[in-house]
Design a protein around this motif. Structure first.
Motif, PDB file in Angstrom:
ATOM      1  N   ILE A   1       0.846  -1.195   0.000  1.00  0.00           N
ATOM      2  CA  ILE A   1       0.000   0.000   0.000  1.00  0.00           C
ATOM      3  C   ILE A   1       0.881   1.244   0.000  1.00  0.00           C
ATOM      4  CG2 ILE A   1      -1.778   1.314   1.230  1.00  0.00           C
ATOM      5  CD1 ILE A   1      -2.506  -1.302   2.691  1.00  0.00           C
ATOM      6  N   GLY A   2       0.496   2.240  -0.780  1.00  0.00           N
ATOM      7  CA  GLY A   2       1.078   3.571  -0.704  1.00  0.00           C
ATOM      8  C   GLY A   2      -0.049   4.561  -0.546  1.00  0.00           C
ATOM      9  N   THR A   3       0.076   5.479   0.406  1.00  0.00           N
ATOM     10  CA  THR A   3      -1.032   6.396   0.653  1.00  0.00           C
ATOM     11  C   THR A   3      -0.519   7.758   1.110  1.00  0.00           C
ATOM     12  OG1 THR A   3      -3.082   6.693   1.936  1.00  0.00           O
ATOM     13  CG2 THR A   3      -1.272   5.582   3.043  1.00  0.00           C
ATOM     14  N   VAL A   4      -1.223   8.799   0.701  1.00  0.00           N
ATOM     15  CA  VAL A   4      -0.934  10.147   1.170  1.00  0.00           C
ATOM     16  C   VAL A   4      -2.245  10.931   1.177  1.00  0.00           C
ATOM     17  CG1 VAL A   4      -0.357  11.016  -1.146  1.00  0.00           C
ATOM     18  CG2 VAL A   4       0.500  12.212   0.881  1.00  0.00           C
ATOM     19  N   GLY A   5      -2.444  11.711   2.200  1.00  0.00           N
ATOM     20  CA  GLY A   5      -3.649  12.528   2.289  1.00  0.00           C
ATOM     21  C   GLY A   5      -4.847  11.778   2.834  1.00  0.00           C
ATOM     22  N   MET A   6      -6.030  12.308   2.577  1.00  0.00           N
ATOM     23  CA  MET A   6      -7.257  11.794   3.168  1.00  0.00           C
ATOM     24  C   MET A   6      -7.853  10.634   2.388  1.00  0.00           C
ATOM     25  SD  MET A   6      -9.314  15.148   4.582  1.00  0.00           S
ATOM     26  CE  MET A   6      -9.066  16.220   3.176  1.00  0.00           C
ATOM     27  N   GLY A   7      -8.460   9.718   3.135  1.00  0.00           N
ATOM     28  CA  GLY A   7      -9.247   8.670   2.522  1.00  0.00           C
ATOM     29  C   GLY A   7     -10.607   9.199   2.126  1.00  0.00           C
TER      30      GLY A   7
ATOM     31  N   LYS B   1      -8.679  20.336  -6.113  1.00  0.00           N
ATOM     32  CA  LYS B   1      -7.428  19.977  -5.460  1.00  0.00           C
ATOM     33  C   LYS B   1      -7.461  18.503  -5.071  1.00  0.00           C
ATOM     34  CE  LYS B   1      -4.462  21.403  -1.594  1.00  0.00           C
ATOM     35  NZ  LYS B   1      -4.331  22.362  -0.455  1.00  0.00           N
ATOM     36  N   VAL B   2      -6.357  17.806  -5.304  1.00  0.00           N
ATOM     37  CA  VAL B   2      -6.259  16.395  -4.931  1.00  0.00           C
ATOM     38  C   VAL B   2      -6.024  16.306  -3.425  1.00  0.00           C
ATOM     39  CG1 VAL B   2      -5.049  14.212  -5.277  1.00  0.00           C
ATOM     40  CG2 VAL B   2      -5.375  15.778  -7.200  1.00  0.00           C
ATOM     41  N   LEU B   3      -6.963  15.703  -2.732  1.00  0.00           N
ATOM     42  CA  LEU B   3      -6.906  15.604  -1.275  1.00  0.00           C
ATOM     43  C   LEU B   3      -6.246  14.320  -0.793  1.00  0.00           C
ATOM     44  CD1 LEU B   3     -10.554  16.781  -0.490  1.00  0.00           C
ATOM     45  CD2 LEU B   3      -8.478  18.186  -0.582  1.00  0.00           C
ATOM     46  N   GLY B   4      -6.237  13.303  -1.638  1.00  0.00           N
ATOM     47  CA  GLY B   4      -5.651  12.028  -1.233  1.00  0.00           C
ATOM     48  C   GLY B   4      -5.355  11.155  -2.432  1.00  0.00           C
ATOM     49  N   CYS B   5      -4.344  10.331  -2.286  1.00  0.00           N
ATOM     50  CA  CYS B   5      -3.989   9.360  -3.311  1.00  0.00           C
ATOM     51  C   CYS B   5      -3.704   8.036  -2.618  1.00  0.00           C
ATOM     52  CB  CYS B   5      -2.761   9.836  -4.083  1.00  0.00           C
ATOM     53  SG  CYS B   5      -2.168   8.663  -5.338  1.00  0.00           S
ATOM     54  N   HIS B   6      -4.261   6.954  -3.153  1.00  0.00           N
ATOM     55  CA  HIS B   6      -4.137   5.642  -2.517  1.00  0.00           C
ATOM     56  C   HIS B   6      -3.844   4.602  -3.593  1.00  0.00           C
ATOM     57  CE1 HIS B   6      -5.908   7.702   0.911  1.00  0.00           C
ATOM     58  NE2 HIS B   6      -6.790   8.183   0.044  1.00  0.00           N
ATOM     59  N   ILE B   7      -2.788   3.819  -3.375  1.00  0.00           N
ATOM     60  CA  ILE B   7      -2.349   2.825  -4.348  1.00  0.00           C
ATOM     61  C   ILE B   7      -2.171   1.488  -3.623  1.00  0.00           C
ATOM     62  CG2 ILE B   7      -0.578   2.213  -6.042  1.00  0.00           C
ATOM     63  CD1 ILE B   7       0.215   5.200  -6.070  1.00  0.00           C
ATOM     64  N   VAL B   8      -2.672   0.431  -4.218  1.00  0.00           N
ATOM     65  CA  VAL B   8      -2.452  -0.922  -3.713  1.00  0.00           C
ATOM     66  C   VAL B   8      -1.891  -1.751  -4.852  1.00  0.00           C
ATOM     67  CG1 VAL B   8      -3.459  -2.987  -2.691  1.00  0.00           C
ATOM     68  CG2 VAL B   8      -4.375  -0.735  -2.087  1.00  0.00           C
ATOM     69  N   GLY B   9      -0.707  -2.329  -4.640  1.00  0.00           N
ATOM     70  CA  GLY B   9      -0.121  -3.171  -5.671  1.00  0.00           C
ATOM     71  C   GLY B   9       1.386  -3.051  -5.696  1.00  0.00           C
ATOM     72  N   PRO B  10       2.053  -3.709  -6.659  1.00  0.00           N
ATOM     73  CA  PRO B  10       3.510  -3.690  -6.744  1.00  0.00           C
ATOM     74  C   PRO B  10       4.079  -2.276  -6.833  1.00  0.00           C
ATOM     75  CG  PRO B  10       2.598  -5.350  -8.218  1.00  0.00           C
ATOM     76  CD  PRO B  10       1.441  -4.558  -7.707  1.00  0.00           C
ATOM     77  N   ALA B  11       5.126  -2.013  -6.050  1.00  0.00           N
ATOM     78  CA  ALA B  11       5.834  -0.726  -6.058  1.00  0.00           C
ATOM     79  C   ALA B  11       4.960   0.443  -5.613  1.00  0.00           C
ATOM     80  CB  ALA B  11       6.448  -0.440  -7.426  1.00  0.00           C
ATOM     81  N   ALA B  12       3.899   0.173  -4.847  1.00  0.00           N
ATOM     82  CA  ALA B  12       3.036   1.259  -4.380  1.00  0.00           C
ATOM     83  C   ALA B  12       3.808   2.275  -3.551  1.00  0.00           C
ATOM     84  CB  ALA B  12       1.875   0.680  -3.564  1.00  0.00           C
TER      85      ALA B  12
END
Length: 454
Positions: free
Chosen positions: A347-353, A396-407
């Motif tokens: 998982i890679g995450t930044v900002g709000m869900g 404005k982008v408030l959050g970014c969420h990635i699940v997978g290889p190299a997240a």
């Protein structure tokens, strides 16, 4: 009043070591005391050995996937003792770098436990006493284990890296990122892995869809995940540890690993005797400059229970040095901190869900779920997930969420853009890199839903 040191740092983790080195670089007389090993939780029994184990555990899937790409891989076997020996050598190397950095900066080091005797006084377990104009507490945290009958038979992340042999059957108790990471590690290494979490879904605090996606993927990979389940007692018997559960079942394993949260390492430091009130988990309350209610005493890192991540502790340490020794008052910025969680999938995450953002403004949600290219020939159904949470009015982008290889690698770059205040249009006008998974971040054109603020 004349002091022995301008700064005395208690704790040799990432935050404490960085503060000591940077302060010494200003010409200050600095000392640091560490009772265990230089490097702290992250280097010795945290991020670094954990990531090495994640790498080790991921080879089992890589061997399986290789067949889809034409490779005939012989039956592979795993040697736990070789991994631990290699891990130990790397940790020793890194600890040497930490010590070398302190020595090179002319920081005086003490291999001893330090406690505060007063607002300017430090006492070592050797019996030595010193005075300092400023004291910085950077003692980090430690695992918390609930008071469960038989808990003495369990281990935590402190002990897991030094097991003499790999357990064939493991129960991980907890639902946070540490628990989920270790469940993935043992599962990838071939252990029969169970995970109990008393809550309704793992990874509390993360985006809801990410939580569900990772939970499903962990189960599909073979982890026996039981939600709404907790441990009643642990009995040690000849054939293993018999774990009685709240659902009435009994799980028999070789090891029980508790990853049920952490508490601050403040017990016995002498802070309360100085009149400093601690928080619910023992954390040290500080202001935006990492200063406690005692003007000469500061604290950084996990011991303050703000954002408990190694890079954050380092930034807190640098802000402390700027404020106290360079005369540049520098508040610590804890906003929009990118984070990687080395679950499998990652998982890679930044900002709000999504749920959090929807409470603040009207939002648009952009989502892409797809099989990454490597999974197609490998014959794996596991899908990647990418989400952008966007404020409807400002875009404005408030959050970014990635699940997978190299997240984790991707979220570092996305974090830069979002920290700069990027809008959805900024993402859209950035040309895609093809063929990559990351290109999905700049090719999601239409929101899948619009949520109105509650």
């Amino acid at each position: 009043m004349s002091f022995d040191y301008d700064l005395f740092v208690i704790g040799g983790g990432s935050g404490g070591v960085r503060a000591a080195r940077m302060a010494a670089g200003t010409g200050a007389r600095v000392a640091l005391a560490e009772e265990f090993r230089m490097g702290g939780t992250c280097v010795i029994r945290g991020c670094v050995p954990k990531k090495l184990m994640v790498y080790a555990s991921s080879f089992s899937q890589a061997f399986e996937d290789a067949a889809g790409f034409g490779w005939d891989v012989p039956s592979a076997s795993f040697d736990w003792t070789k991994l631990i020996a290699a891990k130990d050598a790397e940790i020793t190397r890194l600890e040497g770098l930490y010590r070398g950095g302190l020595n090179g900066a002319d920081v005086t080091t003490y291999d001893a436990r330090a406690t505060l005797s007063d607002a300017h006084g430090v006492t070592l377990s050797t019996g030595e006493t010193f005075t300092a104009a400023h004291i910085l507490v950077a003692t980090g945290g430690r695992p918390f284990v609930p008071d469960v009958p038989g808990a003495e038979h369990a281990i935590t992340s402190n002990e897991v890296f030094d097991l003499p042999e790999m357990p064939k059957r493991v129960l991980v108790v907890g639902g946070g990122y540490i628990a989920c990471e270790f469940a993935g590690i043992f599962n990838g290494m071939g252990a029969k892995t169970h995970q109990f979490y008393r809550g309704a879904q793992i990874l509390r605090g993360f985006d809801g869809e990410v939580r569900g996606h990772v939970s499903d993927a962990m189960i599909a990979r073979g982890i026996d995940l039981h939600l709404g389940t907790d441990v009643v007692k642990i009995d040690k018997q000849a054939d293993g540890l018999h774990v009685s559960c709240t659902n009435g079942a009994v799980c028999v394993v070789d090891q029980v690993l508790y990853a049920t949260g952490r508490v601050a390492n403040t017990e016995g430091l002498g802070l309360e005797s100085l009149g400093l009130s601690l928080g619910r988990t023992g954390e040290i309350p500080v202001n935006e400059y990492s200063q406690t209610a005692i003007p000469s005493v500061y604290a950084v890192g996990d011991v303050t229970n703000r954002v408990n991540l190694t890079p954050v502790a380092i930034r807190e340490a640098m802000a402390f040095v700027d404020t106290v020794f360079r005369g540049i008052p520098t508040p610590v910025d804890h906003d929009l901190v990118p984070t990687a969680i080395f679950t499998q999938p990652e998982i890679g995450t930044v900002g709000m869900g999504e749920d959090e953002a929807a409470k603040t403004c009207d939002i648009q949600v952009y989502r892409a779920a797809f099989r990454p290219m490597a999974n197609i020939l490998a014959g794996r159904d596991e899908r990647m997930l990418m989400k952008l949470i966007v404020a409807k009015d400002s875009q404005k982008v408030l959050g970014c969420h990635i699940v997978g290889p190299a997240a984790g690698e991707m979220i570092q770059m996305a974090g830069i853009a979002i920290k700069m205040g990027a809008t959805k249009a900024d993402f859209d006008r950035t040309c895609a890199v093809h063929p990559t998974a990351a290109e999905e971040l700049v090719t999601m054109k239409n929101p899948i839903e619009v949520a109105q603020v509650a």
